[in-house]
Design an enzyme around this catalytic site. Structure first.
Site, PDB file in Angstrom:
ATOM      1  N   SER A  57       0.726  -1.072  -0.207  1.00 40.23           N
ATOM      2  CA  SER A  57      -0.002   0.116   0.057  1.00 40.23           C
ATOM      3  C   SER A  57       0.962   1.270  -0.005  1.00 40.23           C
ATOM      4  O   SER A  57       0.245   2.311  -0.284  1.00 40.23           O
ATOM      5  CB  SER A  57      -0.829  -0.033   1.184  1.00 40.23           C
ATOM      6  OG  SER A  57      -0.077   0.037   2.642  1.00 40.23           O
ATOM      7  N   ASP A 347      -3.420   8.360   7.819  1.00 34.67           N
ATOM      8  CA  ASP A 347      -4.162   7.632   8.689  1.00 34.67           C
ATOM      9  C   ASP A 347      -3.281   6.774   9.583  1.00 34.67           C
ATOM     10  O   ASP A 347      -2.195   7.170   9.853  1.00 34.67           O
ATOM     11  CB  ASP A 347      -4.789   6.588   7.724  1.00 34.67           C
ATOM     12  CG  ASP A 347      -4.134   5.635   6.868  1.00 34.67           C
ATOM     13  OD1 ASP A 347      -2.780   5.523   7.353  1.00 34.67           O
ATOM     14  OD2 ASP A 347      -4.590   5.059   5.888  1.00 34.67           O
ATOM     15  N   HIS A 350      -0.234   5.145   7.407  1.00 32.77           N
ATOM     16  CA  HIS A 350       0.666   5.651   6.099  1.00 32.77           C
ATOM     17  C   HIS A 350       0.811   6.971   6.290  1.00 32.77           C
ATOM     18  O   HIS A 350       0.160   7.808   6.762  1.00 32.77           O
ATOM     19  CB  HIS A 350      -0.474   5.422   4.752  1.00 32.77           C
ATOM     20  CG  HIS A 350      -1.011   4.130   4.680  1.00 32.77           C
ATOM     21  ND1 HIS A 350      -2.073   3.716   4.911  1.00 32.77           N
ATOM     22  CD2 HIS A 350       0.039   2.964   3.826  1.00 32.77           C
ATOM     23  CE1 HIS A 350      -2.279   2.362   4.485  1.00 32.77           C
ATOM     24  NE2 HIS A 350      -0.962   1.926   3.752  1.00 32.77           N
TER      25      HIS A 350
END
Length: 762
Positions: A57, A347, A350
């Protein structure tokens, strides 16, 4: 618009001359844009033609968007709020991610597209794509548990990419690109934090040093496979300080949410082993430059000494409480911090775009030399241009200029604006009564009309913002329309000469200028009955009404009170509901059969419908088109479930529809007598659609009882996805999926119905 109105075009200028002028202007702009230079200094005669990214991600630019089996998706607000256009693209950040910054720093392009982006253009292949998938890891179990694209799957995508690249640029050029590109590999975070420490799945088999060896074996084999396929410059990112992430602090850092030292210690063990393994590979693989990129220490310094870098918060994310929210928990209903530039993390897992930007720029400057041979390092004096330099061991150079997609779109917009100057407003095909104006179309309803309002409603199954939906829409884009192309909402505005598409009111990219010509409030799965919307988790009629009230306020702010009153009084309002109430809530689920027989249930629906018509009348609506319920007993889905072995039309469903439609017509006549100046018009779609279905061959169709998607018997919404085969020619089919007609049918039906009833709105 004033700028373009002042262009020196004489009145007699021919259209062809104007077109030539526009093309010349675009070529000049294109040439200027192509001379943009990057900031990274590399030697002359050295090229980095592309960036190719594998990972999780941290670097995923949208490959998970259409993977409905994974929770590791973020193609919804507030993700992407600081991306160009405020678009949620599937990047796990508020803006750009490292993939983008690397390509930008090297002067290649502004963004690295996801390889699985359905809108990926062949021209993008030569400058690089991203194969990364949020939730993936070196450990196959990590990807499996997250339903992400595993390492082996990303490698398969890369092999497929090579075949496509050869088709676009030829064998020799493809070989040059593969040998000189920068490969970026970013894995390990999910393996260590989730698979080993959080779920403890691998702790039953390994202590951590042994697990690190297991990861390295998988990683090493992957690097060798990349090398075997032509890769030479491979940047391998270390694992970051995972014990410092907000989510890990919350779950394992105690009441004070301290840094989880044992996780960071494990990361350092792994990173040390990774660095040594890469050194070994470089000794054994000829001409390889596999470089260990330390992100652990610089990121750790930013987190711990965040004040030094201008941040105010280093232990929480900007989204929600900042302590645990990530992916689905960070959504459009979650509050955000007032200024994400003050936060290290976006978040709970990340970093923010700001941190990525700071980090990547310093890393490229630090490690660039390591990707160059001794001969190449000697000439490190010039600046890399976006045009490819000459190179000796390959064919004569071809000079490419790949525009960022946003720049290209801007040029397209410019072209459109210039063309508008030279042409009159397009007239619709429907003949309007004399001196009648229809300034806007406003739509309420269900999936027949929905143009994308359910896209970011992640708890409803009534979504279709994924392939193969939209395969025949402009650009092959899945927009949330329950069709292969346009839906009645679009065809209505097009036939009336208003605009080409009717945007969804909840489209995050909706422009204020669109309000004056109409929007769509419809939501797939909704009905007159509140229980219908509730069971489908759709936007109920009351919710659509609330959006309309909000729309009025915005419209007044944009065009003023008087213009707003004119638009509301002269717009065409379309209401399309009832299908889901009768077919699903009453017959399929039997939820209302305990309270009502069919006649009393139709009365219950009519009471709700009538109250709705009165409410929009009170808000200014005068021209209201109410579509009848269609022959739901003949849709493929209900034929399969209730039509017996022969899959016949379900007559009791159609009988109930006919009864409801008859009562609806009478109720509308009554309302017109009691509401001054109202023109509420009943539009019969039941009979013309039934004729197309039953006599499909008369209309040029070959199949009238099955949809084009999958088997055509049941597939609809989530069950009609990119894994399903579609028919060879959708133009042969009345239905697109198990419930919705094809664009072709809508294009036959809507103009005929509109022309039949248009004079009743005068």
């Amino acid at each position: 618009m004033g700028l373009f109105m002042k262009l020196p075009f004489p009145p007699h200028l021919a259209a062809s001359s104007l077109l030539h002028f526009i093309l010349l202007l675009l070529l000049l702009i294109f040439d200027i844009v192509c001379k943009t230079r990057a900031v990274v200094k590399i030697p002359p005669n050295v090229s980095v033609p592309a960036v190719l990214v594998f990972g999780d991600s941290i670097v995923d630019t949208g490959n998970n968007n259409n993977n409905l089996g994974t929770t590791a998706r973020c193609n919804y607000p507030p993700y992407g709020k600081d991306f160009k256009g405020g678009k949620p693209t599937g990047r796990f950040s508020n803006g750009k991610v490292p993939s983008d910054f690397i390509a930008e720093e090297l002067g290649i392009k502004e963004y690295v597209p996801a390889y699985l982006d359905p809108h990926l253009q062949p021209g993008e292949l030569a400058t690089g794509v991203c194969f990364a998938s949020g939730g993936a890891g070196y450990d196959p179990f990590t990807s499996q548990s997250a339903s992400a694209i595993p390492l082996s799957g990303q490698l398969d995508l890369f092999k497929e990419y090579i075949g496509k690249l050869r088709g676009v640029v030829g064998e020799d050029r493809a070989k040059f690109i593969l040998g000189n590109s920068l490969y970026v590999v970013v894995f390990g975070s999910n393996d260590i934090s989730n698979t080993y420490f959080l779920t403890r799945v691998r702790q039953l088999q390994y202590d951590f040093p042994a697990y690190a060896d297991f990861l390295l074996s998988s990683a090493s084999n992957f690097f060798k496979e990349l090398y075997g396929l032509g890769a030479r410059r491979i940047a391998v990112f270390s694992a970051p300080p995972l014990g410092c992430l907000p989510s890990q602090r919350t779950l394992a850092g105690g009441l004070e949410r301290k840094i989880v030292v044992n996780i960071n210690n494990a990361v350092q063990i792994y990173n040390s082993k990774l660095s040594k393994e890469l050194d070994s590979l470089n000794h054994n693989l000829q001409d390889s430059r596999i470089v260990y990129i330390d992100v652990y220490n610089p990121l750790f310094d930013i987190i711990v000494n965040y004040n030094k870098y201008g941040y105010k918060v280093g232990d929480k994310g900007c989204c929600g409480t900042g302590t645990i929210e990530v992916v689905l928990l960070c959504n459009r209903f979650t509050p955000l911090c007032p200024n994400d530039l003050e936060y290290v993390f976006w978040d709970s897992f990340h970093p923010t775009e700001s941190v990525y930007k700071r980090l990547i720029a310093s890393l490229i400057g630090k490690y660039l030399d390591k990707f160059l041979s001794k001969k190449e390092k000697k000439a490190k004096t010039t600046v890399l241009s976006m045009k490819l330099p000459a190179f000796s061991s390959s064919p004569p150079p071809v000079h490419y200029c790949f525009l960022p997609s946003t720049t290209f779109k801007s040029l397209v917009r410019l072209t459109v604006l210039l063309l508008v100057v030279s042409s009159n407003k397009t007239k619709g095909a429907v003949e309007l009564p004399p001196n009648v104006s229809v300034p806007a179309v406003l739509v309420f309803g269900d999936s027949i009309m929905d143009t994308g309002n359910n896209n970011n409603n992640l708890i409803t199954s009534a979504r279709c913002n994924f392939s193969p939906y939209g395969q025949d829409f402009m650009g092959g884009i899945p927009t949330g329309r329950f069709c292969n192309g346009k839906v009645p909402s679009d065809i209505l505005v097009e036939e009336l000469g208003i605009k080409e598409f009717l945007p969804a009111y909840l489209d995050p990219n909706l422009q204020l200028s669109e309000l004056a010509t109409g929007v769509c409030f419809a939501s797939g799965g909704s009905g007159y009955d509140p229980l219908t919307s509730q069971t489908a988790t759709a936007i109920p009629l009351s919710g659509q009404l609330d959006m309309f009230k909000e729309y009025i306020v915005k419209l007044k702010g944009h065009v003023g009170e008087d213009r707003t009153n004119f638009i509301l009084a002269n717009a065409l309002f379309f209401v399309v509901l009832g299908s889901n109430d009768i077919s699903n809530t009453y017959f399929l689920s039997h939820l209302r059969e305990l309270q009502y027989d069919v006649p009393t249930y139709s009365d219950f629906m009519l009471n709700l419908a009538s109250n709705f018509f009165k409410e929009i009348y009170q808000l200014g609506a005068r021209r209201i088109a109410v579509l009848s319920a269609p022959p739901v007993g003949c849709v493929p889905f209900h034929r399969t479930l209730s039509g017996g072995i022969a899959r016949k039309c379900v007559q009791k469903y159609n009988n109930a529809v006919v009864l409801f439609n008859d009562k609806l017509l009478k109720e509308i006549n009554s309302l017109n007598q009691n509401l001054p100046n109202s023109r509420i018009v009943y539009l019969d779609v039941y009979n013309p659609l039934l004729d197309i279905i039953v006599n499909h061959q008369k209309y040029g169709y070959k199949v009238g009882d099955r949809g084009c998607c999958g088997t055509g018997n049941l597939e609809v919404a989530l069950t009609c996805n990119h894994l399903d085969a579609t028919c060879s020619n959708v133009l042969d089919y009345v239905f697109w999926d198990g419930f919705h007609p094809s664009e072709s049918v809508y294009k036959k039906l809507v103009p005929a119905v509109l022309q039949k009833y248009i004079y009743q709105f005068a």
